[in-house]
Enzyme design. Structure first.
Site, mmCIF file in Angstrom:
data_model
loop_
_atom_site.group_PDB
_atom_site.id
_atom_site.type_symbol
_atom_site.label_atom_id
_atom_site.label_comp_id
_atom_site.label_asym_id
_atom_site.label_seq_id
_atom_site.Cartn_x
_atom_site.Cartn_y
_atom_site.Cartn_z
ATOM 1 C CB SER A 123 38.284 36.169 43.428
ATOM 2 O OG SER A 123 39.146 36.723 42.531
ATOM 3 C CG HIS A 144 42.827 38.733 45.230
ATOM 4 N ND1 HIS A 144 42.022 39.853 45.319
ATOM 5 C CD2 HIS A 144 42.393 37.914 44.226
ATOM 6 C CE1 HIS A 144 40.946 39.523 44.741
ATOM 7 N NE2 HIS A 144 41.033 38.603 44.050
ATOM 8 C CD GLU A 156 42.518 42.863 48.029
ATOM 9 O OE1 GLU A 156 42.102 43.400 48.891
ATOM 10 O OE2 GLU A 156 42.181 42.144 47.079
ATOM 11 C CG ASN A 195 35.957 41.425 45.775
ATOM 12 O OD1 ASN A 195 35.701 42.763 44.801
ATOM 13 N ND2 ASN A 195 36.530 40.387 45.104
#
Ligand code: NAD
Length: 285
Positions: A123, A144, A156, A195
Site C-alpha cells: 500500500s 493493489h 489498482e 488513497n
C-alpha cells in the site's frame, strides 16, 4: 478468460493475502498460498473457512458448490520452491517492510520461471523501490487490492518506468478475470488513486473536528448531503479502524502529529477504535 495466466502463487496469507488467494481460487485459478510456518498456515486455513462463510452470505451467486470448489483450488505450503516453480504470476502480500520484500523477490527470482510476472500488493511502498531486487524489472509491478476484496473490488495496476506495457496489460486482463475492476495508473503515484483521494479527505475531516470548527456528525452530514455519498469521513474512519490512520499520522508532520494526539486522547485511549470495538466516532449495536 482473456488472460494467459493460469497458475498463481500468493506470498503471505495474512489479512490481504488470504483474501487475494481466496478470490483468485474462487474465480477458477489454481492457487498456491505460501506462508512462513505451520502456525501461519493454520491461521490461513481458518481465514479461508471464514471467507467461505462470508462469500455465501455476501457474494451474489456464492453457494456451497462454489466455495467448496474455491477451497479445492487452493493449496497451502511453507515450501518456497514449490510455491515458486510453476507460477505464471506471483502476488506478494507479506509485511510492509522494504528489505523483507526486496529479499523475498530476489529469492523468488532464482526459483520462479523466467516468464513469471511478479506483483506487489504494497500500500505504501512504490514498486520502483523494489524493482531492481526482482531481477526482472520489466515483469514487475504493483497490483493493489482493497481490504474486503469481494466487496471493494478495485485492483489498482501500477507499473514502474521499467515495466513492459504488455505486462501491465496482462495484469489488467487478469484483474478483470478474477472479478476485480482494474484501475490502471499510467505513472507511479504514492497512494495510487484511492488513497490519493481518501487520505486528504480523511485528514481534512479530522482537522475540522480536532480544530473545533465543526462537530463530527456535521462534517459527515455535510459530505453525505452535498455529494450524495452514503458515508461521511468519520463513518469511514470507524469502518477502517482508527489504529492504522493514527499510526500514520503519529509519524507525520507537526500538524499530523497534533491530529494524532487528538485522536489518541479522545478515542484510542478510551478503547474507541471503530466498528470492530463497538465504538469509534459513533456507537454500534
Ligand atoms: P498481515 O500482517 O495480515 O499478513 C502478512 C503475512 O505475511 C502473515 O501471514 C505473515 O506470516 C506473512 N509473512 C511474513 N514474512 C513472510 C515472508 N518472508 N514470506 C512470506 N510470508 C511472510 O499483513 P496484511 O495486512 O495482509 O498486509 C500485507 C501487504 O498487503 C502489505 O504490503 C500491505 O501494505 C498490503 N495491503 C494491506 C491492506 C490491508 O487493509 N490490510 C490493504 C491493501 C494492501
Amino acid at each position: 478468460m482473456g488472460t494467459k495466466i493460469r497458475r498463481v502463487s500468493v506470498f503471505g496469507t495474512g489479512v490481504l493475502g488470504a483474501q487475494i488467494a481466496y478470490q483468485v481460487a474462487y474465480s477458477g485459478f489454481e492457487v498456491v498460498a505460501y506462508d512462513i510456518d505451520d502456525a501461519a498456515l493454520a491461521a490461513a486455513r481458518e481465514r479461508f473457512d471464514r471467507l467461505s462463510h462470508t462469500y455465501r452470505a455476501e457474494v451474489h451467486g456464492a453457494d456451497d458448490v462454489r466455495t467448496d470448489a474455491a477451497l479445492r483450488w487452493l493449496r497451502l505450503t511453507t515450501d518456497l520452491e514449490e510455491a515458486a516453480r510453476d507460477a505464471d504470476l506471483i502476488i506478494e502480500a507479506i509485511p510492509e517492510v522494504l528489505d523483507l520484500k526486496r529479499s523475498t523477490f530476489a529469492r523468488l527470482n532464482e526459483l520462479a520461471p523466467a516468464s513469471a510476472i511478479f506483483a506487489t500488493n504494497s500500500s505504501t511502498l512504490l514498486p520502483s523501490a523494489i524493482s531492481d531486487a526482482t531481477g526482472r524489472p520489466d515483469r514487475f509491478l504493483a497490483l493493489h487490492f482493497a481490504n474486503r476484496v469481494w466487496q471493494f473490488n478495485t485492483a489498482e495496476v501500477m507499473g514502474t518506468p521499467e515495466t513492459a506495457p504488455a505486462v501491465v496489460e496482462e495484469l489488467v486482463q487478469f484483474a478483470a478475470a478474477i472479478g476485480m475492476v482494474p484501475i490502471e495508473l499510467h505513472k507511479e503515484k504514492a497512494g495510487y488513486v484511492l488513497n490519493s483521494l481518501l487520505v486528504p479527505l480523511l485528514n481534512s475531516a479530522l482537522a475540522l473536528a480536532a480544530g473545533g470548527y465543526a462537530d463530527v456528525e456535521d462534517v459527515d452530514r455535510t459530505w453525505r448531503i452535498a455529494t450524495g455519498a452514503p458515508m461521511g469521513p468519520f463513518q469511514m474512519y470507524d469502518v477502517i479502524g482508527l489504529t492504522t490512520p493514527y499510526n500514520i499520522l503519529a509519524y507525520g508532520s507537526e500538524g499530523d502529529r497534533r491530529l494524532a494526539a487528538w485522536v489518541k486522547e479522545n478515542y484510542i485511549d478510551k478503547g474507541k477504535l471503530g466498528v470492530a470495538t463497538g465504538e469509534g466516532f459513533y456507537t454500534y449495536a
